[in-house]
Design a protein around this motif. Structure first.
Motif, PDB file in Angstrom:
ATOM      1  N   ALA A 217     -15.393  21.301 -22.839  1.00  0.00           N
ATOM      2  CA  ALA A 217     -16.145  20.135 -23.308  1.00  0.00           C
ATOM      3  C   ALA A 217     -15.214  18.964 -23.582  1.00  0.00           C
ATOM      4  O   ALA A 217     -15.502  17.816 -23.208  1.00  0.00           O
ATOM      5  CB  ALA A 217     -16.929  20.492 -24.566  1.00  0.00           C
ATOM      6  N   THR A 218     -14.083  19.249 -24.215  1.00  0.00           N
ATOM      7  CA  THR A 218     -13.125  18.186 -24.522  1.00  0.00           C
ATOM      8  C   THR A 218     -12.579  17.558 -23.259  1.00  0.00           C
ATOM      9  O   THR A 218     -12.503  16.324 -23.141  1.00  0.00           O
ATOM     10  CB  THR A 218     -11.975  18.745 -25.379  1.00  0.00           C
ATOM     11  OG1 THR A 218     -12.504  19.238 -26.615  1.00  0.00           O
ATOM     12  CG2 THR A 218     -10.941  17.669 -25.675  1.00  0.00           C
ATOM     13  N   LEU A 219     -12.215  18.386 -22.275  1.00  0.00           N
ATOM     14  CA  LEU A 219     -11.686  17.868 -21.020  1.00  0.00           C
ATOM     15  C   LEU A 219     -12.733  17.030 -20.291  1.00  0.00           C
ATOM     16  O   LEU A 219     -12.448  15.910 -19.822  1.00  0.00           O
ATOM     17  CB  LEU A 219     -11.226  19.019 -20.133  1.00  0.00           C
ATOM     18  CG  LEU A 219     -10.718  18.643 -18.730  1.00  0.00           C
ATOM     19  CD1 LEU A 219      -9.559  17.655 -18.814  1.00  0.00           C
ATOM     20  CD2 LEU A 219     -10.319  19.896 -17.959  1.00  0.00           C
ATOM     21  N   ALA A 220     -13.951  17.550 -20.191  1.00  0.00           N
ATOM     22  CA  ALA A 220     -15.016  16.817 -19.495  1.00  0.00           C
ATOM     23  C   ALA A 220     -15.316  15.500 -20.203  1.00  0.00           C
ATOM     24  O   ALA A 220     -15.488  14.453 -19.552  1.00  0.00           O
ATOM     25  CB  ALA A 220     -16.267  17.676 -19.405  1.00  0.00           C
ATOM     26  N   ASP A 221     -15.364  15.530 -21.511  1.00  0.00           N
ATOM     27  CA  ASP A 221     -15.672  14.316 -22.259  1.00  0.00           C
ATOM     28  C   ASP A 221     -14.549  13.282 -22.150  1.00  0.00           C
ATOM     29  O   ASP A 221     -14.811  12.069 -22.126  1.00  0.00           O
ATOM     30  CB  ASP A 221     -15.948  14.644 -23.723  1.00  0.00           C
ATOM     31  CG  ASP A 221     -17.286  15.355 -23.925  1.00  0.00           C
ATOM     32  OD1 ASP A 221     -18.109  15.366 -22.982  1.00  0.00           O
ATOM     33  OD2 ASP A 221     -17.502  15.897 -25.025  1.00  0.00           O
TER      34      ASP A 221
END
Length: 233
Positions: A217-221
């Motif tokens: 989630a952090t990478l995608a965001d």
């Protein structure tokens, strides 16, 4: 600052609500946040709040308003998940895109008529983000774990502005064959960027609940934030 807006659909029949989060000071641009099948729930509102913290005017329209206005469901509660699937089955996606277009117009008006507007959607909203990229004048779009894109590849030539899709590699709603079709159909498109997240399941970027996978989630965001900074300002 947050508030509820009232938006008139393109056909002028009725009205629907939208959650709005405003940044401090002048908005750098606006972003339409497109719901999952669970309605404009706490997770979607938190997505809007985070975008407002980053300087964007964020608006999440209630796309299920023709079926059940104001629905908010929790995917971690089995009966509510089943109810959400039922709503998705009844939902008119073409009408939903038109409601997104009405929201885009409202966002442009709120920006004074000359600001840029982006869209980000999740699950069903990811599919609608793709449709929005193909059917409206949106300036940039992002879809997370979009469903059924293989059935929409015929619309790809209408995509005129940047689109980013985040693909969950172990998505139990989007099998490997479908993911391969997405890559085969879109990898060479000059406006489309696809990112794969191996081993991640559907819903990995949700704000709350069991489905969230923090690292992915952090990478995608982060990628989404850079994408919007590049294309919206």
């Amino acid at each position: 600052m947050t508030e509820m807006l009232t938006i008139t659909p393109l056909d002028g029949k009725g009205e629907f609500a939208a959650y709005c989060a405003r940044p401090q000071g002048t908005a750098r641009a606006a972003i339409v946040v497109i719901q999952e099948i669970f309605g404009v729930n706490a997770g979607v509102r938190r997505k809007c709040d985070r975008l407002a913290e980053a300087g964007y005017l964020a608006i999440a329209p209630d796309l299920f308003w023709r079926l059940e206005p104001g629905v908010e469901l929790d995917p971690d509660i089995a009966p509510e998940f089943e109810r959400a699937l039922g709503l998705m089955g009844k939902f008119n996606q073409d009408a939903g895109v038109r409601d997104i277009e009405a929201t885009i117009r409202a966002a442009r008006t709120a920006l004074g008529g000359n600001g840029k507007v982006g869209a980000v959607g999740y699950c069903l909203g990811g599919r609608l983000a793709y449709m929005t990229a193909a059917r409206t004048d949106i300036d940039a779009s992002v879809g997370y774990y979009a469903v059924g894109i293989d059935n929409l590849l015929g619309e790809k030539n209408a995509i005129a502005h940047p689109l980013m899709l985040h693909i969950a590699g172990a998505d139990h709603f989007v099998d490997a064959a479908t993911q391969q079709q997405m890559h085969a159909g879109l990898d060479d498109h000059p406006k489309v960027t696809l990112f794969d997240y191996p081993g991640e399941d559907h819903g990995f970027a949700t704000e709350f609940g069991k489905r969230r996978s923090d690292a992915a989630a952090t990478l995608a965001d982060q990628r989404t934030a850079q994408f919007f900074a590049d294309h919206l300002g």
